[in-house]
Design an enzyme around this catalytic site. Structure first.
Site, PDB file in Angstrom:
ATOM      1  N   ASP A 139     -27.833  23.956  22.194  1.00 49.15           N
ATOM      2  CA  ASP A 139     -27.888  25.171  21.382  1.00 49.15           C
ATOM      3  C   ASP A 139     -26.624  25.971  21.732  1.00 49.15           C
ATOM      4  O   ASP A 139     -25.986  25.711  22.753  1.00 49.15           O
ATOM      5  CB  ASP A 139     -29.154  25.958  21.733  1.00 49.15           C
ATOM      6  CG  ASP A 139     -29.190  27.316  21.079  1.00 49.15           C
ATOM      7  OD1 ASP A 139     -28.951  27.381  19.860  1.00 49.15           O
ATOM      8  OD2 ASP A 139     -29.440  28.309  21.783  1.00 49.15           O
ATOM      9  N   THR A 190     -26.056  29.924  21.292  1.00 47.59           N
ATOM     10  CA  THR A 190     -26.240  31.257  21.845  1.00 47.59           C
ATOM     11  C   THR A 190     -27.076  31.231  23.124  1.00 47.59           C
ATOM     12  O   THR A 190     -28.213  30.778  23.119  1.00 47.59           O
ATOM     13  CB  THR A 190     -26.911  32.183  20.813  1.00 47.59           C
ATOM     14  OG1 THR A 190     -26.142  32.166  19.622  1.00 47.59           O
ATOM     15  CG2 THR A 190     -27.009  33.602  21.355  1.00 47.59           C
ATOM     16  N   ASP A 227     -32.403  27.584  24.902  1.00 45.97           N
ATOM     17  CA  ASP A 227     -33.002  28.698  25.621  1.00 45.97           C
ATOM     18  C   ASP A 227     -33.828  29.608  24.723  1.00 45.97           C
ATOM     19  O   ASP A 227     -34.405  30.590  25.202  1.00 45.97           O
ATOM     20  CB  ASP A 227     -31.913  29.541  26.308  1.00 45.97           C
ATOM     21  CG  ASP A 227     -31.189  30.459  25.322  1.00 45.97           C
ATOM     22  OD1 ASP A 227     -30.991  30.027  24.162  1.00 45.97           O
ATOM     23  OD2 ASP A 227     -30.834  31.578  25.706  1.00 45.97           O
TER      24      ASP A 227
END
Length: 695
Positions: free
Chosen positions: A388, A390, A590
């Site tokens: 991912d 960000t 996250d």
């Protein structure tokens, strides 16, 4: 607390606690209280001697001495630092078992007459005969049958010393295996234990207050929303939600909860909102539930370990066959007994879990929590890794760089509303908004009705009867059909493309665009290069961010490919497509929108400062938030598989040689048994050594 410094050097001291006897609980309190000091690097307390060895950063001697003098066993502040299960009691129990076993054997050998020693050996052999007979009655030829046959054959041949040695060494192996298993369960449960620091409490007047979890009492009303981990056990009093209970019960499908239903600490609402009454204070209930779950699962075993276990049981039948064939050919019972005195299963079943636990312990040193050995095996075999963006490839602490306002809104009012909405849903972007409001001293008390989180899109609520939304361009500008007036079009188009924009709209009109600065992690480029060198064939990024920002990140990091403006189901679909090509996949994320892909991947890996649901779903959690630990994890996983395969070859090779020498009459059964058991313990001890050298 009164102490004496026995010895000290630069950055290290050994102290003695002046008291007659120290309990396990007191030793834990001292150890955790001193360890909580920022200047202390390591501390070990020995309750039997009342001594403590403390390592600290130079120049902090006074702070350590003062902390020791202020210690008080009755102080609740220090008591709160001690975890529910520290492992000290378990370690003492098994150390005493091992010591008693060795001393007992030595005492009987030195002081018991031969007849009494034989009687004790026969008595100690009875449980082995019972277990062997029980296995035969179930129609299974297992290790217990082989052990019983070896002990029984030695006794029938008038060789009680050999039988006693087999029992003694078998007992040592059993103690080590039990210790290993109990420690592994204890360590794993501690890794998986909940660390939810703050929780929303509903007051009698209806106001919501953010409170520390350890301050919550039984009877308090707790509010949990989509993606918030349920911090404490309780009973639902209002609301409804589908709750993911896989971390506690193993249920794959979410369970619908409504008024009167029980909820458990560590579970996560996939969708909905609940208000529940707390029945268990912090630190109670979940640990024992986790232990039960682990004991009933196969999480500690990798596929390779499981295969070794099956092979070990199959080799027992081969041992009896070899014994029979040798006797038919040689008519020598001593040679035939070599197959009974040496077996492969003991070493295989002891060394394999020890190796796995050694790997999990090594990972723990680098603040990496691994929820099972099979995930380490998958890490070593993975060819594709998906990141991912960000909070993963970029810093988990992005900042609000600018606020561009529209429709007459001021920066202060726009930020106040944005922070009020975002504070309910922990994510790195949401945290950035709340932190910016705090830095500007902007108070943002509740001014909205029920907050609704729309996964991978944003947040919606109602303020003074007007719909307010905050989130991605796709959600706000496209799904919500928000338009920008011609008068403000130029300002809108001038928003820099290098920022990650967060759109805020009220009553169908754009109120502000919060420009989020999301710089790439310093270590990211180096980690990508190292992963390529370590055999990862495809390293890619999937993000819900816009294509321009994602493309810049992918270019700087030399990624193999990237996909922008994707939904959670797109990430999971990509993982499935890689599986269809025969590749194992590691997913690193996250956020809430990463959880479908984390579940779908062979290994879901989450960083600690992301959404709680991501950490619950993930198979591996990096607590220090550094991407460098992914490289470390791969190194540990590869070293583990190398050790497992090496152990397998050594066990098969060495024991085969012992059996061969015994069958040829070159090695007596007692000697073969001794060498076999010594090699078993030796390989077990080797399996407990660190897999990689500390830098």
């Amino acid at each position: 607390m009164k102490c004496r410094i026995l010895h000290e050097s630069s950055g290290r001291m050994r102290v003695h606690i002046d008291q007659f006897r120290m309990t396990l609980q007191q030793a834990d309190l001292i150890e955790y209280a001193i360890r909580s000091l920022d200047c202390v690097e390591n501390v070990r307390v020995y309750e039997r001697t009342g001594n403590a060895i403390i390592s600290y950063r130079r120049g902090n001697r006074r702070a350590v001495v003062e902390a020791l003098s202020e210690l008080n066993y009755e102080d609740e502040k220090f008591q709160a630092l001690v975890p529910e299960h520290s492992g000290r009691e378990m370690r003492n129990k098994y150390e005493e078992k091992l010591l008693f076993s060795v001393l007992n054997k030595g005492f009987r050998t030195l002081f018991f007459p031969s007849a009494l020693n034989t009687a004790v050996t026969v008595a100690r052999a009875i449980p082995y005969f019972v277990k062997g007979a029980s296995a035969l009655l179930r129609g299974k030829i297992e290790v217990s049958v082989l052990d019983a046959a070896a002990i029984g054959a030695s006794l029938l041949r008038g060789d009680p010393d050999t039988a006693g040695n087999v029992i003694f060494l078998q007992n040592l192996g059993d103690i080590l295996e039990d210790w290993t298993r109990e420690k592994s369960v204890d360590d794993l449960a501690e890794m998986m234990s909940l660390h939810a620091d703050r929780v929303w409490i509903k007051c009698p007047d209806g106001e919501e207050v953010l409170m520390n979890t350890d301050e919550v009492q039984a009877g308090d009303l707790v509010i949990v929303r989509t993606s918030n981990v349920i911090p404490l056990d309780g009973i639902v009093v209002s609301g409804e939600a589908s709750v993911n209970q896989a971390s506690m019960t193993g249920e794959a499908a979410p369970v619908f909860k409504t008024e009167g239903a029980s909820v458990f600490a560590g579970t996560v609402p996939n969708e909905g909102e609940l208000v529940y009454r707390v029945t268990q204070k912090a630190g109670k209930g979940k640990y024992d539930q986790i232990v039960k779950m682990i004991e009933e699962s196969e999480k500690l075993k990798s596929n390779t370990v499981t295969a070794a276990y099956h092979l070990a049981d199959q080799l027992v039948t081969g041992a009896f066959a070899g014994m029979g064939l040798t006797y038919l050919l040689t008519r020598n019972i001593t040679r035939a007994m070599s197959f009974l005195m040496v077996d492969f299963s003991c070493a295989l079943k002891l060394s394999m879990p020890l190796a796995v636990m050694s790997a999990m312990r090594d990972a723990g040193k680098y603040e990496i929590s691994v929820k099972g050995g099979k995930f380490l095996e998958a890490v070593s075999e993975a060819e594709t890794i998906v990141f991912d963006k960000t909070g993963t490839l970029t810093y988990a602490t992005p900042k609000v760089a600018d606020i561009v306002t529209f429709d007459g809104w001021s920066e202060t009012e726009a930020l106040r509303l944005a922070a009020c909405m975002e504070e309910h849903f922990p994510h790195s972007i949401a945290n950035a908004v709340v932190r910016e409001a705090a830095d500007r001293k902007i108070s943002h008390e509740e001014c909205h009705t029920k907050v609704e989180y729309i996964v991978a899109h944003g947040i919606a609520t109602t303020i003074n009867g007007k719909r307010a939304v905050i989130g991605s361009h796709h959600f706000v500008m496209e799904d919500e059909k928000i338009c920008v007036s011609d008068a403000e079009r130029e300002k809108y188009n001038a928003i820099p493309a290098n920022y990650s924009p967060l759109y805020l709209a009220v009553d169908g009109k754009l109120a502000a665009v919060l420009c989020i600065s999301d710089p790439i992690r310093e270590e990211a480029a180096g980690v990508i290069r190292q992963l390529h060198r370590m055999g990862l064939k495809k390293i890619c990024m999937m993000t819900g961010d816009n294509s321009t920002t994602a493309g810049e990140v992918a270019k700087k990091l030399c990624l193999d490919e990237f996909h922008a403006e994707v939904l959670p189901e797109d990430k999971a679909a990509f993982v499935r497509s890689e599986h269809a090509c025969g590749r194992k996949v590691i997913m690193v994320g996250d956020g809430i929108n990463d959880t479908p892909a984390l579940s779908e991947a062979d290994v879901g890996l989450a960083v600690s400062n992301g959404a709680p649901i991501a950490q619950e779903v993930a198979d591996i959690v990096i607590s220090n938030g550094s991407l460098q630990e992914i490289v470390r994890m791969r190194q540990i996983a590869e070293a583990l598989m190398k050790r497992i395969h090496g152990n397998y070859r050594n066990i098969m090779g060495f024991n085969s040689v012992l059996i061969g020498l015994g069958a040829m009459g070159l090695l007596m059964p007692a000697t073969a048994s001794l060498l076999h058991n010594m090699s078993t313990i030796g390989i077990g001890l080797y399996s407990m050594t660190p897999l990689i050298r500390e830098e």
